[in-house]
Scaffold this motif. Sequence first.
Motif, short mmCIF file in Angstrom:
data_model
loop_
_atom_site.label_atom_id
_atom_site.label_comp_id
_atom_site.label_asym_id
_atom_site.label_seq_id
_atom_site.Cartn_x
_atom_site.Cartn_y
_atom_site.Cartn_z
N ILE A 150 26.65 -11.78 6.55
CA ILE A 150 27.06 -10.19 6.36
C ILE A 150 26.13 -9.92 7.54
CG2 ILE A 150 26.91 -7.45 5.45
CD1 ILE A 150 27.18 -9.36 2.77
N ASP A 151 26.85 -8.53 8.45
CA ASP A 151 26.05 -8.02 9.17
C ASP A 151 25.53 -7.08 8.70
OD1 ASP A 151 25.03 -6.23 11.68
OD2 ASP A 151 26.76 -6.79 13.00
N THR A 152 24.32 -7.02 7.82
CA THR A 152 23.50 -6.27 7.48
C THR A 152 22.99 -5.03 8.02
OG1 THR A 152 21.61 -7.09 7.88
CG2 THR A 152 22.37 -7.79 6.25
N GLY A 153 23.48 -4.90 9.53
CA GLY A 153 23.01 -3.48 10.00
C GLY A 153 24.29 -2.86 9.83
N GLN A 154 25.18 -3.15 10.41
CA GLN A 154 26.38 -2.69 10.01
C GLN A 154 27.16 -2.20 8.36
OE1 GLN A 154 27.40 -1.73 12.86
NE2 GLN A 154 26.83 -2.27 13.99
N VAL A 155 26.84 -3.14 8.05
CA VAL A 155 26.83 -2.47 6.24
C VAL A 155 25.74 -1.35 5.50
CG1 VAL A 155 27.84 -3.84 3.69
CG2 VAL A 155 28.43 -5.11 6.08
N TYR A 156 24.24 -2.12 5.94
CA TYR A 156 23.91 -0.98 4.98
C TYR A 156 22.90 0.15 6.24
CZ TYR A 156 24.33 -5.12 1.47
OH TYR A 156 25.27 -5.65 0.37
N GLY A 157 23.07 -1.09 7.42
CA GLY A 157 22.02 0.30 7.91
C GLY A 157 20.38 0.43 7.91
N ALA B 250 29.38 -1.93 16.99
CA ALA B 250 30.32 -3.37 15.93
C ALA B 250 30.53 -3.71 16.86
CB ALA B 250 31.02 -2.19 15.17
N ALA B 251 31.45 -3.47 17.70
CA ALA B 251 31.48 -4.56 18.91
C ALA B 251 31.28 -4.71 20.27
CB ALA B 251 33.15 -3.46 19.43
N THR C 204 27.00 -1.51 26.04
CA THR C 204 26.54 -0.95 27.32
C THR C 204 24.94 -0.71 27.59
OG1 THR C 204 26.96 1.43 27.08
CG2 THR C 204 28.24 -0.01 27.94
N LEU C 205 24.07 -0.79 26.21
CA LEU C 205 22.19 -0.65 25.90
C LEU C 205 22.04 -2.21 25.93
CD1 LEU C 205 22.43 2.62 24.64
CD2 LEU C 205 22.56 2.04 26.26
#
Length: 292
Positions: free
Chosen positions: A150-157, A163-164, A169-170
């Motif tokens: 799971i991408d925990t950063g995207q799911v739980y923050g 996401a893409a 760009t950073l």
Amino acid sequence: MTSHTTPAGPEAGPAGPRAARRRLIRELLLVAGFFIVYKAGRLLSTDRTEEAFRNAERIWDAERTLRLPGEGAVQRLLLHGDALVHTANTYYAVVHFPATALFLIWLYIRRPAHYLWTRRVLAVLTGAALVLHLAYPLAPPRMLEAAQLIDTGQVYGPTVYRAAPDADTLANQFAAMPSLHFGWALMLALGVIAATSAKSPGGKAPSRWRLLWLLHPLLTLLVIVGTANHYWLDAVVAAVLLGAALLLVPRPRASGPHADPGTDPRADADMDADVRGLPDRQGAAAAVGAGQ
């Protein structure tokens, strides 16, 4: 370096703090400039998506061949509670740069010779990492279908990535190997231990509690793997590169029987010219102070 760069003592008057501020500004520009070059260099390989995923499959297969524990085992521990995984994401997002910056500031003020040593080691490590990022783009395990993580950063923050990956760009999300999160954390721990390893002027042995700093890279390792941002091998390669950097850059040496390595800026003969360009404790404190 000429003699006018030698740190001025308290008797030098107003010129001392002014010289200390100039040296501080020079160091800030040097470190910031190197970091900007590194960040810009990482972005050069953002369009190598297919190669990054092929390399990710190779790394995943190599770890299974080596019988390394699955990254999912660590992630399952984090997923036992929302608060735990959120804390891990926060640690990944906010501890890395501030901890390293505070570490360098402390060394600059309290251990000038060790500051120079650490700065050089981090520069070699980061430069080598940039070369590897460009030569070997690698998608992190959170993107690899075979890993089933799971991408925990995207799911739980919270998360530091979009996401893409193509729209980010950073950051270059295909620069997983080596993990500088782990490499810098390990250097922080080793740097603190090295800078506090000498006996005090009274002959008191250094505290064994300083070894607890090794918990920082250990915790960082669990975080980067559990959040699926890095493979185990990303940390292994970072440790190998750090080891090579430590072999290349000579450590400071104490100049006297009771000298604390780093409290005397001229302790290390190999670094003498550069260290004389750094302030002593009073000069560094004056440079960091707002109104001095």
